[in-house]
Design a protein around this motif. Structure first.
Motif, short mmCIF file in Angstrom:
data_model
loop_
_atom_site.label_atom_id
_atom_site.label_comp_id
_atom_site.label_asym_id
_atom_site.label_seq_id
_atom_site.Cartn_x
_atom_site.Cartn_y
_atom_site.Cartn_z
N ASP A 116 75.82 41.34 8.17
CA ASP A 116 76.50 42.57 7.75
C ASP A 116 77.19 43.24 8.94
O ASP A 116 78.30 43.75 8.84
CB ASP A 116 75.45 43.51 7.12
N ARG A 117 76.52 43.19 10.09
CA ARG A 117 77.07 43.83 11.28
C ARG A 117 78.23 43.04 11.86
O ARG A 117 79.26 43.60 12.22
CB ARG A 117 75.95 43.98 12.34
N ARG A 118 78.08 41.69 11.86
CA ARG A 118 79.10 40.85 12.52
C ARG A 118 80.17 40.34 11.59
O ARG A 118 81.18 39.80 12.01
CB ARG A 118 78.41 39.67 13.22
N GLY A 119 79.96 40.43 10.29
CA GLY A 119 80.98 40.00 9.33
C GLY A 119 81.05 38.50 9.16
O GLY A 119 82.08 37.97 8.70
N GLU A 120 79.96 37.79 9.52
CA GLU A 120 79.95 36.34 9.39
C GLU A 120 78.62 35.90 8.80
O GLU A 120 77.56 36.41 9.21
CB GLU A 120 80.14 35.69 10.77
N PRO A 121 78.64 34.96 7.84
CA PRO A 121 77.37 34.53 7.26
C PRO A 121 76.60 33.59 8.18
O PRO A 121 77.18 32.87 9.00
CB PRO A 121 77.79 33.79 5.98
#
Ligand code: SF4
Length: 257
Positions: free
Chosen positions: A110-115
């Motif tokens: 959620d913080r980094r925008g990557e799964p």
């Protein structure tokens, strides 16, 4: 893959190796130690490669990917938009044969925008490398939900219903040969079932309009908590790889005939 490199990847994901020794020294190919029950019966043969019904030019596909990205960023279709930092669409090449689908972004995602970042992401990468895959070249990674549920609670049915069309559109654009669902939540929601994970493993399911073959395995976060099940995950990955090889070999034979 070279046996030595595979051995290193398997050690990384915590699979002990049993090396068969012959009279003249160690055998060339390491084998997973047979200390657990064999993998479940493979009850369905892999389906023939589905027909690709929609032709999308690369320019159209790029436009549709951009639209998806912007829609997910702006999305307010379910209450999760109010608590997320950002929507997480997915990562990887946009014509990958292998989408890996998890449940939902966690705190770091959620913080980094990557799964699949952090420790679970590193384990997933090692698992994929063990069967010759790489998230930067031939794997697309996404989740059923694009926004993080508070406190990592399970997705609610109405949230999945609102969000799943995004994944359906991603799969339509990717046109993959096979899908890998990681974890019970992803598998149950993709397959529309409440069957336990143990009953979903070890067979080929199919997803969506194109009936994309889908194989189920454990979520890497679960494997970090339950390392004793890593061997079963390894069996699942080998099974998925064999299904993929049969599908691609069948397609190549069809093209030659
Ligand atoms: S989870 Fe999906 S449907 Fe809900 S707000 Fe996020 S992107 Fe929209």
């Amino acid at each position: 893959m070279l046996p030595e490199r595979r051995r290193r990847y398997l050690e990384t994901i915590g699979i002990d190796l049993w090396v068969r020794r012959g009279r003249g020294g160690p055998a060339a190919t390491p084998t997973v130690a047979p200390t657990e029950a064999p993998a479940p019966a493979r009850s369905e043969p892999p389906a023939a490669e589905p027909r690709r019904t929609t032709v999308v030019t690369s320019g159209e596909a790029a436009t549709q990917w951009q639209q998806l990205l912007e829609e997910v960023r702006r999305c307010t279709l379910c209450p999760l938009h109010a608590t997320r930092t950002q929507g997480v669409l997915g990562v990887g090449p946009r014509r990958a044969d292998w989408p890996v689908i998890g449940e939902a972004p966690g705190a770091e995602e959620d913080r980094r925008g990557e799964p699949f970042v952090g420790a679970a992401g590193q384990l997933l990468d090692a698992m994929l490398r063990a069967i010759g895959l790489d998230r930067h070249t031939n794997v697309y990674i996404a989740n059923v939900l694009k926004s993080r549920p508070p406190n990592n609670r399970d997705p609610r049915p109405e949230e999945v219903e609102a969000c799943l069309p995004y994944l359906v559109r991603q799969i339509a654009l990717l046109q993959p040969k096979i899908m890998l669902a990681v974890g019970r939540i992803a598998a149950q929601n993709l397959l529309g079932t409440d069957a336990p994970l143990g009953r979903l493993r070890g067979r080929v399911h199919h997803f969506g309009e194109r009936q994309t073959p889908l194989v189920v395995t454990y979520h890497p976060a679960y494997l970090l908590r339950t390392p004793g099940d890593k061997r079963k995950a390894w069996e699942d990955l080998k099974f998925a790889r064999s299904v993929y090889q049969q599908l691609t070999q069948g397609a190549a034979d069809g093209n030659r005939s």
